[in-house]
Write a protein that holds these residues in place. Sequence first.
Motif, short mmCIF file in Angstrom:
data_model
loop_
_atom_site.label_atom_id
_atom_site.label_comp_id
_atom_site.label_asym_id
_atom_site.label_seq_id
_atom_site.Cartn_x
_atom_site.Cartn_y
_atom_site.Cartn_z
N ILE A 219 0.83 -1.20 0.00
CA ILE A 219 0.00 0.00 0.00
C ILE A 219 0.87 1.25 0.00
O ILE A 219 0.60 2.21 -0.73
CB ILE A 219 -0.95 0.00 1.22
CG1 ILE A 219 -1.97 -1.13 1.08
CG2 ILE A 219 -1.66 1.34 1.35
CD1 ILE A 219 -2.82 -1.34 2.32
N ARG A 220 1.91 1.24 0.81
CA ARG A 220 2.81 2.40 0.87
C ARG A 220 3.42 2.68 -0.50
O ARG A 220 3.49 3.84 -0.94
CB ARG A 220 3.92 2.13 1.90
CG ARG A 220 4.83 3.32 2.17
CD ARG A 220 5.86 2.99 3.24
NE ARG A 220 6.60 4.16 3.64
CZ ARG A 220 7.65 4.65 3.01
NH1 ARG A 220 8.10 4.03 1.91
NH2 ARG A 220 8.27 5.73 3.43
N ARG A 221 3.86 1.63 -1.17
CA ARG A 221 4.46 1.81 -2.50
C ARG A 221 3.44 2.35 -3.49
O ARG A 221 3.76 3.21 -4.31
CB ARG A 221 5.04 0.48 -2.98
CG ARG A 221 5.84 0.63 -4.28
CD ARG A 221 6.70 -0.59 -4.55
NE ARG A 221 5.92 -1.79 -4.79
CZ ARG A 221 5.88 -2.83 -3.98
NH1 ARG A 221 6.55 -2.83 -2.84
NH2 ARG A 221 5.15 -3.90 -4.29
N HIS A 222 2.20 1.85 -3.43
CA HIS A 222 1.16 2.35 -4.33
C HIS A 222 0.89 3.83 -4.10
O HIS A 222 0.70 4.60 -5.05
CB HIS A 222 -0.14 1.55 -4.12
CG HIS A 222 -0.11 0.20 -4.76
ND1 HIS A 222 -1.06 -0.77 -4.50
CD2 HIS A 222 0.74 -0.35 -5.67
CE1 HIS A 222 -0.78 -1.85 -5.21
NE2 HIS A 222 0.31 -1.62 -5.91
N VAL A 223 0.88 4.24 -2.84
CA VAL A 223 0.64 5.65 -2.51
C VAL A 223 1.78 6.52 -3.06
O VAL A 223 1.54 7.58 -3.65
CB VAL A 223 0.49 5.83 -0.99
CG1 VAL A 223 0.50 7.32 -0.62
CG2 VAL A 223 -0.79 5.17 -0.50
N ILE A 224 3.02 6.08 -2.87
CA ILE A 224 4.17 6.85 -3.37
C ILE A 224 4.12 6.95 -4.88
O ILE A 224 4.33 8.04 -5.46
CB ILE A 224 5.49 6.19 -2.92
CG1 ILE A 224 5.64 6.30 -1.40
CG2 ILE A 224 6.69 6.85 -3.61
CD1 ILE A 224 6.80 5.49 -0.84
N GLU A 225 3.85 5.85 -5.56
CA GLU A 225 3.80 5.87 -7.03
C GLU A 225 2.66 6.74 -7.53
O GLU A 225 2.80 7.45 -8.53
CB GLU A 225 3.67 4.43 -7.55
CG GLU A 225 4.93 3.61 -7.34
CD GLU A 225 4.74 2.14 -7.68
OE1 GLU A 225 3.57 1.73 -7.92
OE2 GLU A 225 5.74 1.40 -7.71
N THR B 225 -2.46 16.33 -3.38
CA THR B 225 -3.23 16.51 -2.15
C THR B 225 -3.59 15.15 -1.57
O THR B 225 -3.55 14.13 -2.28
CB THR B 225 -4.52 17.31 -2.41
OG1 THR B 225 -5.37 16.53 -3.28
CG2 THR B 225 -4.22 18.65 -3.07
N THR B 226 -3.98 15.15 -0.32
CA THR B 226 -4.35 13.89 0.32
C THR B 226 -5.48 13.20 -0.43
O THR B 226 -5.42 11.99 -0.72
CB THR B 226 -4.78 14.15 1.77
OG1 THR B 226 -3.71 14.78 2.48
CG2 THR B 226 -5.15 12.85 2.47
N ARG B 227 -6.51 13.96 -0.77
CA ARG B 227 -7.67 13.38 -1.44
C ARG B 227 -7.30 12.84 -2.83
O ARG B 227 -7.70 11.74 -3.20
CB ARG B 227 -8.78 14.42 -1.56
CG ARG B 227 -10.11 13.86 -2.10
CD ARG B 227 -11.19 14.94 -2.07
NE ARG B 227 -11.46 15.37 -0.71
CZ ARG B 227 -12.26 14.74 0.13
NH1 ARG B 227 -12.85 13.61 -0.24
NH2 ARG B 227 -12.47 15.22 1.35
N ALA C 83 -6.13 8.24 -6.43
CA ALA C 83 -5.26 7.63 -7.44
C ALA C 83 -4.70 6.29 -6.96
O ALA C 83 -4.49 5.38 -7.77
CB ALA C 83 -4.13 8.58 -7.79
N ALA C 84 -4.46 6.18 -5.65
CA ALA C 84 -3.89 4.94 -5.11
C ALA C 84 -4.95 3.90 -4.77
O ALA C 84 -4.63 2.76 -4.46
CB ALA C 84 -3.06 5.25 -3.87
N GLY C 85 -6.23 4.31 -4.80
CA GLY C 85 -7.30 3.38 -4.49
C GLY C 85 -7.43 3.08 -3.01
O GLY C 85 -7.79 1.95 -2.63
N VAL C 86 -7.13 4.08 -2.17
CA VAL C 86 -7.26 3.91 -0.72
C VAL C 86 -8.08 5.07 -0.16
O VAL C 86 -8.30 6.07 -0.82
CB VAL C 86 -5.88 3.86 -0.03
CG1 VAL C 86 -5.04 2.71 -0.56
CG2 VAL C 86 -5.12 5.17 -0.20
N GLN C 87 -8.50 4.93 1.08
CA GLN C 87 -9.18 6.01 1.76
C GLN C 87 -8.16 7.02 2.28
O GLN C 87 -7.05 6.63 2.68
CB GLN C 87 -10.01 5.46 2.94
CG GLN C 87 -11.16 4.57 2.52
CD GLN C 87 -12.17 5.32 1.65
OE1 GLN C 87 -12.54 6.46 1.96
NE2 GLN C 87 -12.59 4.69 0.56
N PRO C 88 -8.49 8.32 2.29
CA PRO C 88 -7.51 9.33 2.74
C PRO C 88 -6.85 9.03 4.08
O PRO C 88 -5.62 9.21 4.21
CB PRO C 88 -8.35 10.62 2.78
CG PRO C 88 -9.37 10.41 1.71
CD PRO C 88 -9.72 8.94 1.77
#
Length: 248
Positions: free
Chosen positions: A25-31, A46-48, A53-58
């Motif tokens: 998940i961390r890698r997806h968020v960074i990418e 931005t957080t939102r 884009a990463a497919g996670v909740q803020p």
Amino acid sequence: MHARTTGDATPAPASEAAAGGRELIRRHVIEAAADLLAREGREAVTTRAVAAAAGVQPPAIYRHFADMDGLLEAVAEHGYATFLAAKQVDAHPDDPVEDLRAGWDLAVEFGLANPALYALMYGEPKRGTTSAAFRAGMEILVGRIRRLAAGGWLRVDEKLAAALIHATARGAVLTWLSLPDDQRDPALLTTLRESMIAAVTNEKPAVQDAGPAGAARALRAALPEQTTLSSGEQHLLGEWLDRLAADG
């Protein structure tokens, strides 16, 4: 649901599986943040937007990064790692000066191809200095400089050479990116590169035979002309240089 198993059919520990999931998940968020940065600029990160884009909740972002600055630091680290992967290292280049030119050009080309990422990586004086990938990249530069020194090409101290090379590449990219499109003259980059080459290297190697023996012979020949050392220090250094030169 059954636990993931390893190749020997032994169930992986739940903590290991959880850690792997967190890292993914961390890698997806960074990418996702890096992609937003490249496509839309820093203001778009931005957080939102990153969460979408990463497919996670803020809130998930803040389980991996203390704040947005922490995420941007991770994106910068991702950039250093990407740049490091693009570097080609030749431990025995035919021409160490051309090798230096090629390394400088590669750094500049990376910056021009990734303007928003480069500005994040190098736009703040202290950013990146603790990054493992940044330090690994600097070690590659130090290796290039050391080969120049061993071959008698280096004009200045090794630390000063590293600072000059790094500063001119960074300055070239950031200056280029600050200019309007119609004022971006490629001669700026070429001139900065060649000014760096002239400041850092000699036109001809001061040592004809690369290696300790050649360097010792060159220094031994110049020793009588120096006045910094006392006569005793000069005599002792002369003995050491004679022994090094004889080994060659």
